[in-house]
Design an enzyme around this catalytic site. Structure first.
Site, PDB file in Angstrom:
ATOM      1  N   PRO A   9       0.789  -1.229   0.000  1.00  0.00           N
ATOM      2  CA  PRO A   9       0.000   0.000   0.000  1.00  0.00           C
ATOM      3  C   PRO A   9       0.822   1.280   0.000  1.00  0.00           C
ATOM      4  CG  PRO A   9      -0.159  -1.155   2.109  1.00  0.00           C
ATOM      5  CD  PRO A   9       0.501  -2.095   1.137  1.00  0.00           C
ATOM      6  N   ASN A  10       0.355   2.207  -0.799  1.00  0.00           N
ATOM      7  CA  ASN A  10       0.888   3.575  -0.890  1.00  0.00           C
ATOM      8  C   ASN A  10       2.221   3.676  -1.614  1.00  0.00           C
ATOM      9  OD1 ASN A  10      -1.291   4.841   0.592  1.00  0.00           O
ATOM     10  ND2 ASN A  10      -0.488   3.748   2.372  1.00  0.00           N
ATOM     11  N   ARG A  17       4.305  10.928  -1.889  1.00  0.00           N
ATOM     12  CA  ARG A  17       4.148  10.755  -0.436  1.00  0.00           C
ATOM     13  C   ARG A  17       5.465  11.057   0.289  1.00  0.00           C
ATOM     14  NH1 ARG A  17       4.618   4.393   1.298  1.00  0.00           N
ATOM     15  NH2 ARG A  17       3.860   5.272   3.249  1.00  0.00           N
ATOM     16  N   TYR A  22      10.755   8.920   1.665  1.00  0.00           N
ATOM     17  CA  TYR A  22      10.748   7.978   0.551  1.00  0.00           C
ATOM     18  C   TYR A  22      11.370   8.526  -0.733  1.00  0.00           C
ATOM     19  CZ  TYR A  22       7.548   5.838   3.857  1.00  0.00           C
ATOM     20  OH  TYR A  22       7.002   5.303   5.004  1.00  0.00           O
ATOM     21  N   ASN A  74       8.230  -5.207  -0.765  1.00  0.00           N
ATOM     22  CA  ASN A  74       8.094  -4.112   0.191  1.00  0.00           C
ATOM     23  C   ASN A  74       6.616  -4.091   0.575  1.00  0.00           C
ATOM     24  OD1 ASN A  74       7.811  -1.803   1.654  1.00  0.00           O
ATOM     25  ND2 ASN A  74       9.003  -0.505   0.266  1.00  0.00           N
ATOM     26  N   ALA A  77       2.943  -0.683   4.918  1.00  0.00           N
ATOM     27  CA  ALA A  77       2.428  -0.747   6.293  1.00  0.00           C
ATOM     28  C   ALA A  77       1.997  -2.161   6.697  1.00  0.00           C
ATOM     29  CB  ALA A  77       1.262   0.225   6.447  1.00  0.00           C
ATOM     30  N   HIS A  80       3.940  -4.364   9.246  1.00  0.00           N
ATOM     31  CA  HIS A  80       3.804  -4.240  10.695  1.00  0.00           C
ATOM     32  C   HIS A  80       2.516  -4.847  11.238  1.00  0.00           C
ATOM     33  CE1 HIS A  80       6.992  -1.565   9.617  1.00  0.00           C
ATOM     34  NE2 HIS A  80       6.169  -0.712   9.040  1.00  0.00           N
ATOM     35  N   ASP A  87       2.242 -15.743   6.313  1.00  0.00           N
ATOM     36  CA  ASP A  87       1.802 -17.108   5.993  1.00  0.00           C
ATOM     37  C   ASP A  87       1.876 -17.383   4.490  1.00  0.00           C
ATOM     38  OD1 ASP A  87       1.343 -17.630   8.654  1.00  0.00           O
ATOM     39  OD2 ASP A  87      -0.838 -17.436   8.549  1.00  0.00           O
ATOM     40  N   GLU A  98      12.876  -8.919   1.972  1.00  0.00           N
ATOM     41  CA  GLU A  98      12.052  -7.795   2.445  1.00  0.00           C
ATOM     42  C   GLU A  98      12.836  -6.497   2.231  1.00  0.00           C
ATOM     43  OE1 GLU A  98      11.854  -7.870   6.699  1.00  0.00           O
ATOM     44  OE2 GLU A  98      10.350  -6.264   6.837  1.00  0.00           O
ATOM     45  N   HIS A 100      12.712  -2.142   2.616  1.00  0.00           N
ATOM     46  CA  HIS A 100      12.091  -0.885   3.024  1.00  0.00           C
ATOM     47  C   HIS A 100      12.968   0.254   2.534  1.00  0.00           C
ATOM     48  CE1 HIS A 100       9.190  -3.030   5.329  1.00  0.00           C
ATOM     49  NE2 HIS A 100      10.175  -3.754   5.817  1.00  0.00           N
ATOM     50  N   ILE A 101      12.340   1.218   1.919  1.00  0.00           N
ATOM     51  CA  ILE A 101      13.065   2.365   1.378  1.00  0.00           C
ATOM     52  C   ILE A 101      13.657   3.181   2.519  1.00  0.00           C
ATOM     53  CG2 ILE A 101      12.749   4.543   0.106  1.00  0.00           C
ATOM     54  CD1 ILE A 101      10.490   3.013  -1.476  1.00  0.00           C
ATOM     55  N   SER A 102      12.844   3.383   3.546  1.00  0.00           N
ATOM     56  CA  SER A 102      13.290   4.178   4.701  1.00  0.00           C
ATOM     57  C   SER A 102      13.964   3.268   5.729  1.00  0.00           C
ATOM     58  CB  SER A 102      12.094   4.887   5.347  1.00  0.00           C
ATOM     59  OG  SER A 102      11.204   3.943   5.920  1.00  0.00           O
ATOM     60  N   ARG A 107      12.578   4.702  13.076  1.00  0.00           N
ATOM     61  CA  ARG A 107      11.296   5.424  13.044  1.00  0.00           C
ATOM     62  C   ARG A 107      10.396   5.012  14.223  1.00  0.00           C
ATOM     63  NH1 ARG A 107       8.988   5.345   7.158  1.00  0.00           N
ATOM     64  NH2 ARG A 107       7.692   6.998   8.075  1.00  0.00           N
ATOM     65  N   ARG A 111       6.648   0.694  13.846  1.00  0.00           N
ATOM     66  CA  ARG A 111       7.349   0.172  12.655  1.00  0.00           C
ATOM     67  C   ARG A 111       8.458  -0.819  13.025  1.00  0.00           C
ATOM     68  NH1 ARG A 111       5.310   3.625   8.541  1.00  0.00           N
ATOM     69  NH2 ARG A 111       4.852   5.639   9.474  1.00  0.00           N
TER      70      ARG A 111
HETATM   71  C1  DQA Z   1       8.072   1.303   4.098  1.00  0.00           C
HETATM   72  C2  DQA Z   1       8.075   1.531   5.619  1.00  0.00           C
HETATM   73  C3  DQA Z   1       6.712   1.255   6.214  1.00  0.00           C
HETATM   74  O1  DQA Z   1       6.740   1.467   7.615  1.00  0.00           O
HETATM   75  C4  DQA Z   1       5.676   2.162   5.607  1.00  0.00           C
HETATM   76  O2  DQA Z   1       4.396   1.879   6.112  1.00  0.00           O
HETATM   77  C5  DQA Z   1       5.686   2.138   4.122  1.00  0.00           C
HETATM   78  C6  DQA Z   1       6.969   2.109   3.426  1.00  0.00           C
HETATM   79  C7  DQA Z   1       9.403   1.709   3.452  1.00  0.00           C
HETATM   80  O3  DQA Z   1       9.587   1.378   2.280  1.00  0.00           O
HETATM   81  O4  DQA Z   1      10.248   2.357   4.085  1.00  0.00           O
HETATM   82  O5  DQA Z   1       4.650   2.218   3.479  1.00  0.00           O
HETATM   83  O6  DQA Z   1       7.861  -0.064   3.861  1.00  0.00           O
END
Ligand code: DQA
Length: 147
Positions: A9-10, A17, A22, A74, A77, A80, A87, A98, A100-102, A107, A111
């Site tokens: 998502p997002n 965003r 990001y 990735n 959210a 978390h 599963d 896995e 994560h950009i950030s 944080r 998270r």
């Molecule tokens: C994220 C970190 C997550 O906590 C956040 O909800 C995201 C992006 C990242 O790429 O840093 O949507 O996965």
């Protein structure tokens, strides 16, 4: 080698965003960057993005039938919150990294939990979108050594 890159998502809102977290690259920029990298390495790569948890589960399950060799994910959210994604990755038994950009570990407290991590061979955080390329490298290494 056949890879699947999944974004949750997002992540389709990259570039729009929270650029402080990001960056300014768009989702289209991200796909182009990964595609070019995979082309250089003669890797067959497919992409999927959804804002819906069940659709992400469906796509992970589809990877089993498509005989995908490795997954870069990735989960946004859902990292978390989602036992369902954990599963799903456990179910298909496809090596998964896995991303994560950030730098999630610096944080908010919420998270600091990653459900999916337990099913992943590796986790990359805080490297911006280059993290996806590092994940491709990790999978190539893993698949070529069989470890
Ligand atoms: C994220 C970190 C997550 O906590 C956040 O909800 C995201 C992006 C990242 O790429 O840093 O949507 O996965």
């Amino acid at each position: 080698m056949k890879l699947l890159v999944i974004n949750g998502p997002n992540l389709n809102f990259l570039g729009i965003r929270e650029p402080a977290h990001y960056g300014k690259e768009t989702y289209a920029d991200l796909l182009e960057k990964i595609q070019n990298y995979c082309d250089e390495k003669h890797i067959d790569v497919a992409f999927y993005q959804s804002n819906h948890e069940g659709d992400l589960v469906d796509r992970i399950q589809q990877a089993y039938f498509d005989q995908v060799d490795g997954i870069v994910i990735n989960p946004g959210a859902y990292t978390h919150t989602s036992v369902a994604l954990l599963d799903a990755v456990k179910s298909v038994q496809i090596p998964t990294v896995e991303v994560h950009i950030s730098k999630v570990e610096t944080r908010e407290d919420f998270r600091q939990v990653s459900y999916i991590r337990a099913a992943c061979i590796s986790t990359i955080t805080g490297m911006g979108t280059d993290g996806y390329l590092l994940a491709v490298d990790k999978l190539m290494e893993h698949l070529s050594h069989g470890d």
